[in-house]
Design an enzyme around this catalytic site. Structure first.
Site, mmCIF file in Angstrom:
data_model
loop_
_atom_site.group_PDB
_atom_site.id
_atom_site.type_symbol
_atom_site.label_atom_id
_atom_site.label_comp_id
_atom_site.label_asym_id
_atom_site.label_seq_id
_atom_site.Cartn_x
_atom_site.Cartn_y
_atom_site.Cartn_z
ATOM 1 N N LEU A 1 35.729 -24.343 26.173
ATOM 2 C CA LEU A 1 34.541 -24.852 26.775
ATOM 3 C C LEU A 1 33.453 -24.702 25.382
ATOM 4 O O LEU A 1 33.192 -23.613 24.906
ATOM 5 C CB LEU A 1 33.974 -24.175 27.667
ATOM 6 C CG LEU A 1 32.856 -24.445 28.546
ATOM 7 C CD1 LEU A 1 33.306 -25.672 29.341
ATOM 8 C CD2 LEU A 1 32.296 -23.387 29.560
ATOM 9 N N HIS A 2 32.887 -25.733 25.190
ATOM 10 C CA HIS A 2 31.833 -25.700 24.113
ATOM 11 C C HIS A 2 30.754 -26.851 23.872
ATOM 12 O O HIS A 2 29.803 -26.437 23.302
ATOM 13 C CB HIS A 2 32.536 -25.427 22.364
ATOM 14 C CG HIS A 2 33.050 -26.898 22.085
ATOM 15 N ND1 HIS A 2 34.245 -27.225 22.522
ATOM 16 C CD2 HIS A 2 32.349 -27.709 21.295
ATOM 17 C CE1 HIS A 2 34.400 -28.494 21.851
ATOM 18 N NE2 HIS A 2 33.135 -28.606 21.104
#
Ligand code: UD1
Ligand code: UDP
Length: 363
Positions: free
Chosen positions: A202-203
């Site tokens: 997740l980013h």
């Protein structure tokens, strides 16, 4: 002075440029390798250059600006200096980051043609900085290496001026070239253990910079019905701390947080997992590689990789806790027969692009 500059700035650009650089090296064709320094941690940058056996960058601009405008500005200034010194006939960029935009603008200002690898992707989500970067770079580019026919059609619809080639995506080459090496040297599965797991990353800014969205996603991870291995991007660590969510996530028995891992370890984590939960672009593509073949729940409301969804490899589940948990339950409870072929090509994209660059563009 070389005719060709290859510009990178972040983890996925290094991974996806590597097959092109290797193909150029096999042809004995010289190039200048320039890194903006946008990603600077060892485990987001130099580790990949080392693992993939790439040459040390001839230039590293060490851009450390945090504000995106200043960051892009420094990248333009830095690449202009490199272009003035090297006097190339072509600059190659890959993807949609601020480094790609900055390098492409610098080349354009010095009348150097730009070749855009992975051209033509569109999410039509205008909250994403990447969507603007790729549109701008596609319209600046003289040569567009579209991974698929879908990407080519997107470019045609926008009437880009450059020449379009459909080449496949070099990330499939990267998987095929590196998985056998990963299997012989990575020890990551010893730490992971035999119990089934899901793999998460997740980013994306529109997810992690928004506290409500970030909370929804991590609550889904904490309540998920199977353990999750989560190599966590430094941006996400910073936002979790800022929004007071770090303690809750790190104390969860269901989520194993680990620092970002190298490419060999990550390939094995993908190959051996039950399911992938991600907002990454590259991982949506890699999951379709014949040697990986994993189902992906895309933690976003859109994707610029519709080919993976249409081929049956991925589903866009959104960013709400309940929809993510429903997606996980439904996927774990059904038999999935994934296709044997990737919509992103046959693993020879790097060769194809190197051939076009050396025999046609720079001949
Ligand atoms: C960037 C790209 C994104 C790509 C991603 C790949 C843009 C707009 N975004 O996002 O498209 O998917 O790279 O991973 O270009 N940080 C560190 N160490 C690092 C790098 C970043 O701590 O080595 C932290 C810093 O706090 C930094 C923040 O992460 O301010 C964001 O980094 P940045 O490179 O601007 O964007 P990414 O989120 O990495
Ligand atoms: N990756 C990796 N280690 C990790 C997480 C990702 O090697 O801990 C690799 C992954 O295999 C893929 C690339 O990094 O090739 C994707 O990068 P990222 O998700 O940061 O960027 P995006 O593709 O979304 O631009």
């Amino acid at each position: 002075m070389g005719d060709l500059i290859i510009a990178v700035g972040t983890r996925p650009e290094i991974i996806k440029m590597a097959p092109i650089m290797r193909a150029l090296e096999r042809r004995g064709y010289p190039f200048t390798f320039a890194h903006s320094g946008q990603h600077y941690n060892y485990n987001l940058s130099l580790q990949f250059i080392e693992e993939l056996g790439l040459p040390k960058p001839d230039y590293n601009l060490r851009v450390r600006e945090r504000d995106p405008g200043r960051q892009t500005g420094r990248i333009i200034i830095g690449f202009e200096r490199i272009i003035k010194a090297e006097k190339p006939r072509l600059l190659l960029v890959e993807g949609d980051t601020n480094s790609v935009l900055g390098a492409a603008i610098a080349a354009n200002k010095r009348n150097v043609p730009v070749g855009h690898v992975e051209a033509g992707l569109r999410s039509y989500d205008l909250r994403m900085p990447e969507e603007h970067n790729r549109r701008l770079v596609d319209h600046l580019s003289s040569y567009l290496f579209a991974p698929t026919e879908v990407a080519k059609r997107n470019l045609e619809r926008e009437s880009v001026w450059g020449r379009i080639y459909v080449t496949g995506n070099t990330v499939i080459d990267a998987c095929i070239q590196n998985l056998p090496i990963a299997e012989s040297i990575s020890k990551i599965m010893e730490d992971v253990g035999p119990e089934e797991y899901m793999l998460a990353t997740l980013h994306r800014a529109e997810n992690v910079d928004d506290p409500k969205t970030l909370k929804e996603i991590i609550e889904a991870f904490i309540e998920a019905p199977m353990r999750i291995i989560f190599p966590i991007h430094p941006r996400t660590v910073k936002r979790l701390r800022k929004y007071g969510l770090w303690r809750r996530l790190s104390k969860s028995g269901n989520v194993k947080l680990i620092p970002p891992v190298g490419y060999f370890d990550f390939l094995l984590l993908m190959k051996n997992c039950r399911l992938i939960l991600t907002d990454s672009g590259g991982i949506q593509e890699e999951a379709t590689a014949p040697s990986i073949r994993k189902f992906v729940l895309v933690l976003r409301i859109s994707t610029e990789r519709p080919e993976a969804v249409e081929a049956g490899f991925a589903r866009v589940v959104g960013v709400e806790k309940e929809s993510i948990l429903r997606g996980i339950e439904e996927t774990l409870n059904r038999e999935i027969d994934l296709p044997r072929f990737s919509p992103y090509g046959d693993g020879r994209s790097g060769e194809r692009i190197a051939e076009i660059v050396t025999k046609e563009i720079l001949a």
